[in-house]
Scaffold this motif. Structure first.
Motif, PDB file in Angstrom:
ATOM      1  N   GLU A  13       9.853 -68.353  20.183  1.00  0.00           N
ATOM      2  CA  GLU A  13      10.382 -68.984  21.281  1.00  0.00           C
ATOM      3  C   GLU A  13      10.954 -70.553  20.917  1.00  0.00           C
ATOM      4  O   GLU A  13      11.943 -71.135  21.524  1.00  0.00           O
ATOM      5  N   ARG A  42      14.286 -70.370  19.849  1.00  0.00           N
ATOM      6  CA  ARG A  42      15.143 -69.790  20.888  1.00  0.00           C
ATOM      7  C   ARG A  42      15.397 -70.996  21.581  1.00  0.00           C
ATOM      8  O   ARG A  42      16.756 -71.226  22.098  1.00  0.00           O
ATOM      9  N   HIS A  51      10.259 -61.985  19.089  1.00  0.00           N
ATOM     10  CA  HIS A  51       8.723 -62.320  19.193  1.00  0.00           C
ATOM     11  C   HIS A  51       8.422 -63.547  19.869  1.00  0.00           C
ATOM     12  O   HIS A  51       9.359 -64.502  19.826  1.00  0.00           O
ATOM     13  N   GLY A  52       7.319 -63.675  20.434  1.00  0.00           N
ATOM     14  CA  GLY A  52       6.783 -64.756  21.124  1.00  0.00           C
ATOM     15  C   GLY A  52       6.909 -65.901  20.281  1.00  0.00           C
ATOM     16  O   GLY A  52       7.145 -67.092  20.921  1.00  0.00           O
ATOM     17  N   LEU A  53       6.373 -65.821  19.024  1.00  0.00           N
ATOM     18  CA  LEU A  53       6.512 -67.012  18.314  1.00  0.00           C
ATOM     19  C   LEU A  53       7.534 -67.785  17.743  1.00  0.00           C
ATOM     20  O   LEU A  53       7.705 -68.883  17.233  1.00  0.00           O
TER      21      LEU A  53
END
Length: 402
Positions: free
Chosen positions: A320, A323, A316-318
């Motif tokens: 990132e 990550r 999911h983008g949230l």
């Protein structure tokens, strides 16, 4: 006209597994938090939910990343030469050694500044620093030879040793991974049974992160990474294993927190120990990676790996920011180690001021994210990308040292 089969194409770039980066990011933040004792955020880190903590999981993740990153060249050693496969791992081990020496010196300097500038002389006797000031010559020799390791920055030596041995493990695993696992378990058991360790110097005893014991979780990760690189699972996903592992995690939670049950279990393990069962089966001694900690981390990793929702959340983008932190493993670990030692000095100076940990820990997390973002940005900079094309799919993953 050239034959079509003679045309070669660069290997396709294997996408990064977002779970590896996210979990590595989470574990790095947990390590930072746990290394600043006395803050409330310690209550929500992994060590509160079982016998293992972030260190065991991080060894597994680093083994997975190593299997993904370094197997390719070793698998093709007949074409490229054996040294081409070994060299990257040994080079990374050397980088880890140099980083450890730097962190040790910088960590000592942080406490010296705190003692000289703010009168926090007690810090000079903590974290295994006493020998440096009272027995300087042998302590320096011990630092260089890794026999003397200060607290909270003593995890990298074990990684260095494991990376030196990793080529042999990878080559053997390409033929018989389960035989490699059996040898790893045998070494772990013998280590606990005979108290094997690398000697410390000038202190007595051995390394806190005993490579002979901790190699087992690294090896499990390594074999997992090798299998993942081939699009497989090392340990199959079955309903029986999933519920067995999940049940063990629940059992351990009850052991930790259910009144009467936990003390009864501890008493039972002590009784077994007194009747001859090896101490690394019944104890919680972190140095020898005892069975209870080992089974907990393996169950945790297995359960998480079986949940599809985990993969979706990690992609999911949230996620990132996590990550990004995970992609910059060594950079974030190094910055976190220094920030944690500085945090210990800050909390000692503001002893009794409850608001300080509440401010320092979130600020440190944000700082680590910013450092990781800068490192990630530098690696993705157009000039760097143009000058160093990524021609090897195995380099899309990295161990802690990347």
């Amino acid at each position: 006209m050239s034959r079509p089969e003679s045309i070669t194409h660069p290997p396709a770039r294997r996408p990064r597994d977002p779970r590896i980066d996210v979990f590595r990011g989470v574990l790095l933040l947990m390590i930072f938090i746990d290394h600043v004792p006395g803050n409330w955020f310690e209550n929500i880190t992994l060590r509160n939910f079982g016998f293992s903590d972030a260190a065991e999981s991080f060894f597994v993740m680093s083994g997975i990343a190593a299997g993904l990153a370094y197997t390719g060249k070793l698998a093709a050693w007949r074409e490229t030469g054996l040294w081409a496969g070994i060299a990257p791992m040994w080079k990374r081990a050397w980088v880890l050694y140099l980083t450890h020496i730097f962190l040790t010196i910088a960590g000592v300097a942080i406490f010296v500044v705190a003692a000289e500038a703010f009168g926090l002389d007690a810090l000079l006797t903590k974290n295994n620093l006493r020998q440096i000031f009272e027995n300087t010559g042998p302590a320096i020799l011990g630092m260089v030879t890794l026999g003397h390791q200060i607290g909270y920055v003593n995890i990298l030596p074990a990684y260095s040793v494991l990376l030196v041995a990793a080529p042999l493990a990878i080559l053997a695993a390409r033929r018989s991974p389960w035989l490699v696992l059996a040898a790893s378990v045998a070494l772990w058991f013998a280590t606990g049974l005979f108290r094997l360790n690398i000697p410390a110097y000038p202190n007595s005893g051995g390394w806190f992160f005993n490579p002979f014991a901790w190699q087992l979780v690294f090896t499990v990760g390594l074999l997992t990474g090798i299998a993942l690189r081939d699009g497989k699972r090392f340990v199959p996903k079955t309903r029986f294993l999933f519920w067995l592992a999940a049940g063990w995690l629940v059992f351990v939670l009850a052991w930790r927190y259910v009144p009467e049950f936990g003390p009864a279990m501890n008493h039972g393990m002590a009784w077994l120990g007194s009747h001859g069962l090896p101490f690394h089966i019944t104890s919680h001694d972190k140095t020898f990676l005892p069975m209870l900690r080992l089974l907990h981390v393996l169950a945790l990793v297995y359960v998480v790996s079986c949940l599809p929702i985990v993969t979706r959340l990690c992609a999911h983008g949230l996620a990132e920011p996590l990550r990004v932190i995970g992609r910059q493993g060594l950079l974030v670990f190094s910055a976190g180690a220094l920030l944690s030692l500085a945090g210990q000095a800050v909390l000692a100076f503001y002893d009794g001021v409850a608001i300080v940990p509440w401010i320092y820990i979130p600020a440190g997390v944000v700082a680590l994210w910013a450092i990781a973002w800068l490192g990630d940005w530098k690696r993705r900079a157009p000039g760097r990308t143009a000058s160093k094309p990524a021609s090897h799919p195995e380099r899309t993953h990295a161990v802690i040292a990347e």
